[in-house]
Design a protein around this motif. Structure first.
Motif, PDB file in Angstrom:
ATOM      1  N   UNK A   1     -18.783   5.779  -6.538  1.00 42.33           N
ATOM      2  CA  UNK A   1     -18.373   4.909  -6.355  1.00 42.33           C
ATOM      3  C   UNK A   1     -16.672   3.992  -6.830  1.00 42.33           C
ATOM      4  N   UNK A   2     -15.631   5.419  -8.502  1.00 47.08           N
ATOM      5  CA  UNK A   2     -14.745   4.832  -8.882  1.00 47.08           C
ATOM      6  C   UNK A   2     -13.392   5.905  -7.140  1.00 47.08           C
ATOM      7  N   UNK A   3     -13.811   7.132  -6.344  1.00 55.05           N
ATOM      8  CA  UNK A   3     -13.438   7.108  -5.634  1.00 55.05           C
ATOM      9  C   UNK A   3     -13.101   6.655  -4.660  1.00 55.05           C
ATOM     10  N   UNK A   4     -14.462   6.150  -4.169  1.00 51.86           N
ATOM     11  CA  UNK A   4     -14.791   5.110  -3.083  1.00 51.86           C
ATOM     12  C   UNK A   4     -13.200   3.564  -3.556  1.00 51.86           C
ATOM     13  N   UNK A   5     -13.893   2.926  -4.552  1.00 48.59           N
ATOM     14  CA  UNK A   5     -12.769   1.978  -4.510  1.00 48.59           C
ATOM     15  C   UNK A   5     -11.776   2.430  -4.653  1.00 48.59           C
ATOM     16  N   UNK A   6     -10.815   3.412  -5.186  1.00 53.39           N
ATOM     17  CA  UNK A   6      -9.058   3.929  -4.930  1.00 53.39           C
ATOM     18  C   UNK A   6      -9.118   4.455  -4.651  1.00 53.39           C
ATOM     19  N   UNK A   7      -9.725   4.297  -3.627  1.00 50.47           N
ATOM     20  CA  UNK A   7      -9.334   5.332  -2.179  1.00 50.47           C
ATOM     21  C   UNK A   7      -7.997   4.536  -1.491  1.00 50.47           C
ATOM     22  N   UNK A   8      -8.611   3.146  -0.917  1.00 50.12           N
ATOM     23  CA  UNK A   8      -7.922   2.315  -0.109  1.00 50.12           C
ATOM     24  C   UNK A   8      -6.856   1.593  -1.139  1.00 50.12           C
ATOM     25  N   UNK A   9      -6.418   2.175  -2.824  1.00 45.63           N
ATOM     26  CA  UNK A   9      -5.066   1.098  -3.647  1.00 45.63           C
ATOM     27  C   UNK A   9      -4.226   2.641  -2.942  1.00 45.63           C
TER      28      UNK A   9
END
Length: 318
Positions: A178-186
């Protein structure tokens, strides 16, 4: 001589702080200053909050286009799958007890990259190395878990069926994923984080490595070394020597150099993940063998990781 001394000092500066904290955790447990409850709570805290915060911050604040390397991700995926199959074939040919097969396979391939690997990558390359390692972690977390479930289930011919839907649900619920999923767009769109989010995230992220390394040290039980089996010795040899040597050499032949090559080498050379014990115990495999493999690979990696980093430094890779 000067090159030798400078390289030796470089290696010591990278590896020594990590394993000093692990050893400190071992001493604190023996002295009674930390206990099983502390280790369990801190491990849960690291897994659910601080490590995801570390991964989120490292990815979100890094230029995605500068660190994303599909060739590296593809090599790690293919290399892991190929060596996994080869280890399985060797285990089936050599090991007779079904309960030992899965524990051996998992111990021989599954790296503790989420803790040891991120720490070494950060010490080597700073935030840029941490971000690239975090992207690799996003790949290996679901990969390792899926492969572990398969190797622990199939040899036992368990009556319990592993549903693909439930497996995917557990993977998607993983805090690190989840951390990767939410941080990738940023990271991809270079979106800056608000100051309050950035500061709070750093506070949590800074807790991760010391807390996790203390917990790893606290779980070590040197008395169990006398019970370490022949199988644990070979699993440790595969994990710490054979896999890093073969896969890192293959990456060199494929043209990987510098930071890309070194971070993959760290991934392949990390000790066995502590989570393998929990999975082996839960799924009816040989948990004692898993614990011995974790112990011997963790202790052995002090030497093998030091030698590996020393060699890449001496050869001018980093």
């Amino acid at each position: 001589m000067d090159l030798y001394l400078s390289t030796l000092g470089f290696t010591a500066n990278i590896v020594a702080p990590i394993f000093f904290i692990v050893f400190l955790g071992y001493l604190l447990r023996r002295m009674g200053l930390i206990n099983v409850e502390f280790i369990n709570i801190s491990s849960k805290l690291v897994f659910t909050i601080t490590l995801p915060a570390l991964v989120f911050m490292s990815v979100a604040q890094t230029d995605f286009h500068a660190v994303f390397n599909p060739g590296q991700l593809g090599y790690v995926l293919i290399g892991t799958l190929v060596t996994y199959v080869l280890i399985w074939l060797a285990a089936y040919h050599w090991i007779k007890k079904p309960t030992d097969i899965g524990a051996f396979i998992q111990g021989a391939f599954r790296s503790n990259f989420g803790i040891i690997g991120l720490a070494v990558s950060f010490n080597l390359f700073g935030n840029n190395g941490l971000a690239q390692a975090s992207l690799l972690l996003a790949l290996v977390i679901p990969l390792y878990n899926i492969l572990a479930i398969i190797c622990l289930t199939v040899p036992l011919r368990s009556n319990q069926s592993v549903k693909l839907s439930s497996m995917l649900t557990e993977i998607l619920k993983n805090p690190l994923i989840l951390a990767v999923i939410f941080s990738l767009p940023l990271s991809y769109f270079s979106v800056p984080l608000p100051e309050v989010v950035s500061t709070t995230g750093r506070y949590f992220a800074n807790l991760t490595l010391p807390l996790a390394l203390l917990a790893i040290g606290g779980t070590l039980n040197l008395k169990s070394l006398k019970d370490t089996s022949y199988q644990a010795f070979w699993a440790t040899s595969i994990k710490l020597i054979l896999l890093p040597l073969v896969l890192t050499s293959g990456a060199w032949i494929m043209g990987f150099r510098g930071q890309d090559l070194t971070i993959m080498m760290v991934l392949f050379a990390c000790p066995t993940a502590a989570a393998s014990f929990v999975m082996a115990k839960t799924m009816g495999s040989n948990a004692e063998l898993s614990a011995n493999i974790i112990l011997t690979t963790t202790l052995g990696s002090v030497l093998t990781l030091s030698v590996a980093i020393y060699l890449v430094r001496l050869l001018g890779v980093v």
